[in-house]
Design a protein around this motif. Structure first.
Motif, short mmCIF file in Angstrom:
data_model
loop_
_atom_site.label_atom_id
_atom_site.label_comp_id
_atom_site.label_asym_id
_atom_site.label_seq_id
_atom_site.Cartn_x
_atom_site.Cartn_y
_atom_site.Cartn_z
N UNK A 149 16.87 -30.46 -24.54
CA UNK A 149 17.80 -30.31 -25.66
C UNK A 149 18.81 -31.46 -25.63
N UNK A 150 19.55 -31.58 -26.73
CA UNK A 150 20.48 -32.69 -26.86
C UNK A 150 21.48 -32.76 -25.72
N UNK A 151 21.81 -31.62 -25.16
CA UNK A 151 22.81 -31.58 -24.10
C UNK A 151 22.28 -32.20 -22.81
N UNK A 152 21.13 -31.78 -22.35
CA UNK A 152 20.62 -32.37 -21.11
C UNK A 152 20.00 -33.75 -21.35
N UNK A 205 24.47 -14.68 -27.14
CA UNK A 205 24.00 -15.82 -27.91
C UNK A 205 25.14 -16.64 -28.48
N UNK A 206 24.88 -17.91 -28.61
CA UNK A 206 25.88 -18.81 -29.18
C UNK A 206 25.12 -19.82 -30.02
N UNK A 207 25.54 -20.00 -31.26
CA UNK A 207 24.85 -20.95 -32.14
C UNK A 207 25.91 -21.80 -32.82
N UNK A 208 26.50 -22.68 -32.04
CA UNK A 208 27.59 -23.51 -32.55
C UNK A 208 27.29 -24.99 -32.35
N UNK A 209 26.11 -25.29 -31.90
CA UNK A 209 25.79 -26.68 -31.61
C UNK A 209 26.42 -27.15 -30.31
N UNK A 210 27.02 -26.22 -29.57
CA UNK A 210 27.72 -26.54 -28.33
C UNK A 210 27.11 -25.77 -27.18
N UNK A 211 27.20 -26.32 -25.99
CA UNK A 211 26.74 -25.54 -24.83
C UNK A 211 27.66 -24.34 -24.60
#
Ligand SMILES: Cc1ncc(C[n+]2csc(CCOP(=O)(O)OP(=O)(O)O)c2C)c(N)n1
Ligand code: SF4
Ligand SMILES: [Mg+2]
Lengths: 615, 339
Positions: free
Chosen positions: A406-409, A593-599
Motif C-alpha cells: 500500500x501507499x504507506x509501506x 475500520x478506518x477509511x481516511x486515506x491515513x494509517x
C-alpha cells in the motif's frame, strides 16, 4: 561545545520537516534519517508530498513533509505525533500543528510569517502561535531566512541560490538539537554538487552556521538525547517499500535463473517499482512500458509463456483493468506476479493516500471461478521478502500471485540489513524435461497439482494454451460439463495446496490473552506498537498478523478459536473480517475500520483496544 | 533453420485437432497458406509461437503444430509483444480479426506497430464479427446492414492500411484468402521483414457476410479491379495488362496505356522501400470502383526493431555498469555498518 540548558532524554522521538514543496524538505529529511541511522538508531521514515506537482506556493495544499521516527529501541512505524516539528512557513505550521505531541518543540522560520503567507495559510491574525493555541510547546522562533542570507552574504551567490540553502540551515540547527555529527551530510553535499564548488561551499557554511546557531540560542531551545539502539550487527542501507519490491523480484530472478520481465503502466503509488526496474538493465531486466495496464499484464503473460519470470505492477484502478487477463493466466496456469500498491479508492479516489480496500478485488475481482494466490507485505523492508516469495510461489505452483502492498509501506523507508542471497531458499522451476513421455500441457505434479512449464523453443513440447476450458487429460479444448467442474475444482485445490508450503500463522503474545488483535498487510507497525505498549502497561492482548491471505495459513482456525475476543483492524470497511467470517463462520469478529486515506495511529488503536478490554 | 533434406513439409505444421471453421470459410485457405509459408521458410515447429485473440479467426493456433496461445479478445498483439521481447529468437505470428485488432484491440494494434516489434500479424478482414454471429465491425462499409445495424451503420470504417501507416507502420501487405500462391508469397515477405508486418487478408465469411469482397475477388473481374504491386515493377493491371497508375498532381489516376498518348514509360514504378508514406498511403487507400484495390506488399521499409533495440541496450548498459549481480546492487550507494 557549549553547555546545553534543557536536555530531554528520550527512548524514541518523531521529527517532522515541513515546508513548501520547493523548500527541499524531502532531501533534508532523508539526510537527517541517514545520519540517525549511522549514529545507530533504529529508524522509520515517511514522506508526505502534495498530490499536485506544483501546488500553489505558501498554501496548505502545497506543504511537503518528511517524518522520521527513531529510537533507542526498535521502531515499527514512522510515528503518529511529532516531538519536533520544523516548519519553514505558516502553512507548514498550520498543516501539522494538530499532529504535535504535548510539550513538543516547534522550530518556525519566523521570517516566512509575513502577512501574505499568513493569509495564504488561513491565519486570521499575525500570531499563528497564539491563534493555534500552541503556547504549551517549546517554540523556537528562528529567523532562518535572514540568517541564511547573512551567512552567505559574501559569497557572491544569487538570491535564488541563497534561499535554496535555507533547508541546510534548518538541518544544521536540528543536528544541534539532537547533538548529531555533520559528517555524513557534508560528504553528501560534496558529492552531490561536485561540479559546483561555490554551491558546495555555501551549503557547508549554512549547515555549520545553522548548527552553531543552536549554541547561540541554547538557553531557549531544548535538546534531545536518544541513545543508539541495540540492533543486529551488519551492513545496512535504507530501503523503501517500492524499491524493496523491485529488489525482491531481482533476487528471485537470480535465484531461479530466470530472466525478469516487467510489463507495466505508470500509476501512483506504484510507479517507483517500474522506474527502479527500468534502471536495472545492468542486471538484464526487460521492462516494457505498455500503452495501458491491460497491455502491461498481457505482455507479462506473453513473457511468462515464453519462459520469463514475469511481473506487472499497478495500483487499484489498474488492477481493475487487468482482471480479464489475470483470468487468462489462471486458465493457462502460467506464473505471473501482479503487484497492487493500494491507494484510496474507488475510482481515482485518493491517489497519494493509503488504504487496504482492494482485498476483495484481489481475491474475487474477476469473472468465473478464478482463484489466485494473494500475499500481502507488511513493512517497507519485508516487501522485499514477500516479493521474493510471491515470485517463488508463482513459479513453483504455476499460478498468478497478487502481491498487495500500500501507499504507506511503499513510500516509507526502514533500515535494511543487507542480506546474503545464499541464505535465501532456492526456487525450483517446474520445467518439462526430455524424459517426459506423452506429455501434455495439463499434466500435473501429483503433490502440488502444478502443471509443467514447456517454453517455446523446446523441441517436442509444442502445445497450445488458451482461455477456453481444456480437457483435464489431453489438454485439448473441451466443452464437456463434467470436465469443467473437475478443472474448476483442480484450479482451486491447486491454490489451496500452496498452504502446505507457507509458514504457519504466528501469534505475538499469550495464548490466553483477553483480546486477539488481527491485522493484515501494511498496518503491522501500528498494530504491533499498540500491542507492545498495551502489554507493557499490563494488558493481556495478543497479535496475529497475516501476510498470506489466500490460501490462509493451515493453523489459522486453531489460532483464532483460542481467543474469546477477536478484533480485526483494517483500512477499509471490514473486507478481511468478512473473509474470515466466510472461512470460519462460527467465530465472532469485531471490526475496527478506518477509511481516511491515513494509517492507523497507535493512540486510537490503544484507546479502542482498551475499551474492548473493558467490555 | 533446417537443411533442405530435413525441411518440414506443410503438413508437419498441422496439429491433431480437427478444424472447426464453417465449410467454405476463407480461414481454411489462410491456414493452408501459413503452413505452406512456414514450410517454405524452413521453420522448425518448436521455434514458432502463434498468438491470437478471440474470434473465429483466432482459433487458428489450435490447428498449428507449433507453440500457440489463444488469448483474450483484442490483446493478442500485447501478448505476442511480450513473447517476442522475452525471447527474440522465436518466430512470433499473430492472428487477429477486424474486430479483434481494430475495435477492442485498436490501442494495442497501433502501439505494437509504432514500437515496431518483430511480429508477423495476419489480419483476417471479413468486415464482420463472425464468432458472435454477425454484427458490423470497424471495417464494415458505411450503411452496412447487420444484426446490430438493421437500418445501416452511420459510421465510417477504418482502412487497415491507412491505420497501419498512420501508426508509423513499416510493413503493410494485402492479399485475398483464396489466392493461395500470392498469400504464401505475402507471408514469406512478411516473415523476411524485420519489425511489425501487417498482412491484411480479404477473407470471406460465408455465413454472416458472404461475398463481401466479391466485387474485387471474383475471378471474372479481379484482374481489372485489383492491382498486384511488386517492388520495382510498373503499376500495371487489368486482364489486358493495359491499365496503369500515374500521378496527376497530388493524386493517383487510372490510365490506359496507348490512350491519350500514355505509354508504359509514364506509369509509376512501385517503390515499397520508400521511407516517405505519401504514395503508400494513397495506394493503400485505393477503393473500387474509383481505383483498383492494391494487393501485394505496399510498404516495406527498414526501421529500428523494438525487441532488437531492447537487447542492444541491455548489452550496452551491462558493458559499462559496475553492477554485475544482485549482490553488487545491494551493496552500492549509501550503506552503513552497525558494529
Ligand atoms: C472482452 C470480450 N468482449 C466481447 C467478446 C465477444 N466477442 C468474441 S469474438 C468477437 C468479435 C470477433 O470479430 P473479429 O475479430 O472480426 O473475428 P472473426 O470472428 O470475424 O474472425 C466478439 C465481439 C469477447 N470474447 N470478449
Ligand atoms: S462464421 Fe464466418 S468467419 Fe466464422 S467460421 Fe463461419 S464462415 Fe468463418
Ligand atoms: Mg471479423
Amino acid at each position: 561545545m557549549g553547555k546545553r540548558s534543557k536536555v530531554i532524554e528520550k527512548e524514541e522521538v518523531v521529527v517532522r520537516f515541513s515546508g513548501d514543496s520547493g523548500d527541499g524538505m524531502q532531501l533534508t529529511g532523508t539526510l537527517f534519517s541517514y545520519t540517525s541511522a549511522i549514529f545507530g538508531n533504529d529508524i522509520s521514515t515517511f514522506p508526505d508530498y502534495p498530490a499536485e506537482i506544483r501546488a500553489p506556493q505558501g498554501t496548505i495544499s502545497g506543504v511537503s513533509g518528511f517524518q522520521i521516527h527513531f529510537g533507542h529501541s526498535e521502531v515499527y512505524t514512522p510515528g503518529d505525533y511529532c516531538d519536533v516539528l520544523v516548519a519553514m512557513n505558516p502553512a507548514a505550521l498550520k498543516a501539522n500543528a494538530k499532529w504535535m505531541k504535548p510539550g513538543g518543540t516547534i522550530i518556525l522560520d519566523v521570517d516566512s510569517c509575513d502577512e501574505k503567507n499568513l493569509v495564504k495559510a488561513g491565519y486570521h491574525t499575525d500570531d499563528p502561535i497564539i491563534e493555534d493555541k500552541l503556547g504549551d510547546y517549546h517554540i523556537v522562533k528562528a529567523p532562518i531566512t535572514t540568517l541564511t542570507k547573512e551567512s552567505l552574504k559574501d559569497m557572491g551567490l544569487d538570491n535564488k541560490s541563497i534561499l535554496r540553502s535555507k533547508n541546510m540551515y534548518a538541518l544544521g540547527l536540528v543536528y544541534w538539537v539532537f547533538d548529531r555529527p555533520l559528517g555524513h551530510t557534508k560528504e553528501y553535499i560534496q558529492k552531490k554538487f561536485k561540479k559546483n564548488p561555490l554551491i558546495v561551499e555555501a551549503n557547508l557554511k549554512v549547515l555549520d552556521d545553522g548548527y552553531n546557531y543552536g549554541n547561540i540560542i541554547q538557553a531557549v531551545t531544548p535538546s534531545y538525547h536518544i541513545h543508539p539502539a541495540d540492533i543486529k550487527k551488519g551492513k545496512y542501507r535504507n530501503l523503501s517499500g517500492n524499491t524493496a519490491v523491485a529488489w525482491g523480484f531481482l533476487a528471485a530472478a537470480e535465484k531461479s535463473n530466470l530472466k525478469l520481465f516487467l510489463g507495466s503502466y505508470p500509476i501512483t503509488p506504484a510507479t517507483e517499482i517500474l522506474q527502479e526496474l527500468s534502471a536495472r538493465k545492468d542486471l538484464g531486466v526487460k521492462v516494457f512500458q505498455a500503452e495501458d495496464e491491460i497491455a502491461g499484464i498481457c505482455t507479462a503473460i506473453g513473457a511468462s509463456f515464453a519462459g520469463s519470470l514475469a511481473i506487472t505492477t499497478t495500483s487499484g484502478p489498474g488492477l481493475a483493468l487487468k482482471g480479464e487477463a489475470i483470468g487468462l493466466a489462471v486458465m493457462a496456469e502460467l506464473p505471473i506476479v501482479i503487484v497492487n500498491v493500494q491507494r484510496g479508492g474507488p475510482s481515482t479516489g485518493l491517489p497519494t493516500k493509503t488504504e487496504q480496500s482492494d482485498l476483495m478485488q484481489a481475491l474475487y475481482g474477476r469473472n468465473g471461478e478464478s482463484p489466485v494466490v494473494v500475499i500481502a507485505a507488511s513493512s517497507p523492508t519485508n516487501s522485499f521478502d514477500y516479493a521474493f516469495y510471491a515470485a517463488k510461489v508463482a513459479v513453483e505452483h504455476m499460478t498468478p500471485v497478487i502481491l498487495l502492498t500500500d501507499g504507506f509501506i511503499a513510500n516509507g523507508t526502514q533500515p535494511w540489513l543487507i542480506p546474503d542471497l545464499a541464505d535465501w531458499p532456492e526456487i525450483n522451476v517446474p520445467k518439462v524435461d526430455e524424459g517426459m513421455k506423452d506429455w501434455n500441457a495439463y499434466q500435473r505434479d501429483p503433490e502440488s497439482l502444478s502443471r509443467y512449464w514447456a517454453t517455446p523453443g523446446t523441441k517436442g513440447f509444442e502445445h497450445r494454451l488458451g482461455g477456453l476450458e481444456k480437457d483435464a487429460v489431453t489438454g485439448a479444448v473441451s466443452h464437456d460439463a463434467m470436465n469443467h467442474q473437475k478443472m474448476v475444482e483442480i484450479r482451486e485445490e491447486k491454490v489451496q495446496r500452496v498452504a502446505n508450503h507457507i509458514p504457519e500463522l504466528e501469534v505475538i503474545g499469550e495464548d490466553d490473552a483477553e483480546l486477539l488483535i488481527v491485522g493484515w498487510g501494511g498496518t503491522f507497525g501500528h498494530l504491533f506498537t499498540a500491542y507492545e505498549e498495551l502489554t507493557h502497561e499490563g494488558h493481556h492482548v495478543a497479535l496475529a498478523h497475516f501476510n498470506y491471505i489466500k490460501p490462509l495459513p493451515l493453523n489459522t482456525y486453531d489460532v483464532l478459536k483460542r481467543y474469546k475476543k477477536i478484533v480485526v483492524c483494517e483500512l477499509n470497511m471490514g473486507q478481511f473480517a468478512n473473509y474470515l467470517t466466510m472461512n470460519f463462520p462460527d467465530l465472532e469478529y469485531k471490526k475496527f475500520n478506518k477509511i481516511q486515506g491515513q494509517p492507523f495511529t497507535v493512540v486510537e488503536l490503544k484507546e479502542h483496544f482498551k475499551s474492548l478490554l473493558e467490555e | 533453420m533446417m537443411s533442405v533434406e530435413n525441411q518440414l513439409k506443410f503438413t508437419d505444421f498441422k496439429s491433431d485437432q480437427s478444424v472447426k471453421w464453417c465449410p467454405g470459410c476463407g480461414d481454411h485457405a489462410i491456414l493452408n497458406s501459413v503452413q505452406k509459408a512456414m514450410a517454405n521458410l524452413g521453420y522448425s515447429n518448436e521455434d514458432v509461437a502463434v498468438i491470437s485473440g478471440i474470434g473465429c479467426s483466432s482459433r487458428f493456433p489450435y490447428y498449428m503444430e507449433t507453440y500457440g496461445f489463444h488469448t483474450i479478445h483484442g490483446r493478442g498483439s500485447a501478448i505476442a509483444s511480450g513473447v517476442k521481447v522475452a525471447n527474440p529468437k522465436l518466430k512470433v505470428w499473430q492472428i487477429t480479426g477486424d474486430g479483434d485488432a481494430l475495435a477492442i484491440g485498436g490501442n494495442h494494434f497501433i502501439h505494437t506497430i509504432r514500437r515496431n516489434v518483430d511480429l508477423n500479424v495476419i489480419l483476417f478482414n471479413n468486415q464482420i464479427y463472425g464468432l458472435t454471429k454477425g454484427q458490423y465491425s470497424p471495417t464494415s462499409k458505411r450503411g452496412f446492414i447487420s444484426k446490430t445495424s438493421p437500418f445501416g451503420t452511420v459510421e465510417s470504417p477504418f482502412r487497415p492500411g491507412e491505420l497501419c501507416i498512420g501508426a508509423r507502420g513499416h510493413f503493410f501487405a494485402r492479399c485475398i484468402d483464396k489466392d493461395l500462391k500470392h498469400s504464401v508469397e505475402m507471408m514469406e515477405e512478411a516473415a523476411g521483414h524485420q519489425g511489425t508486418s501487417i498482412i491484411e487478408v480479404l477473407q470471406n465469411c460465408v455465413i454472416y457476410n458472404d461475398k463481401t469482397h466479391n466485387a474485387i475477388t471474383d475471378k471474372a473481374h479481379s484482374e481489372d479491379r485489383t492491382i498486384k504491386l511488386e517492388h520495382g515493377k510498373p503499376m500495371i493491371f487489368g486482364k489486358e495488362k493495359n491499365k496503369g497508375l500515374l500521378l496527376d498532381g497530388l493524386n493517383l489516376k487510372v490510365v490506359t496505356i496507348g490512350e491519350n498518348g500514355v505509354t508504359e514509360g509514364d506509369i509509376l514504378v512501385h517503390d515499397a522501400h520508400c521511407e516517405d508514406t505519401t504514395l503508400h498511403l494513397k495506394l493503400a487507400d485505393m477503393e473500387y470502383p474509383d481505383f483498383p484495390v492494391a494487393l501485394g506488399v505496399i510498404r516495406a521499409v527498414k526501421a529500428p526493431v523494438y525487441d532488437q533495440c531492447v537487447e542492444t541496450q541491455l548489452e550496452e548498459v551491462q558493458e559499462i555498469s559496475k553492477i554485475k549481480s544482485f549482490n553488487d546492487l545491494i551493496h552500492s550507494g549509501d550503506t552503513w555498518d552497525v558494529e
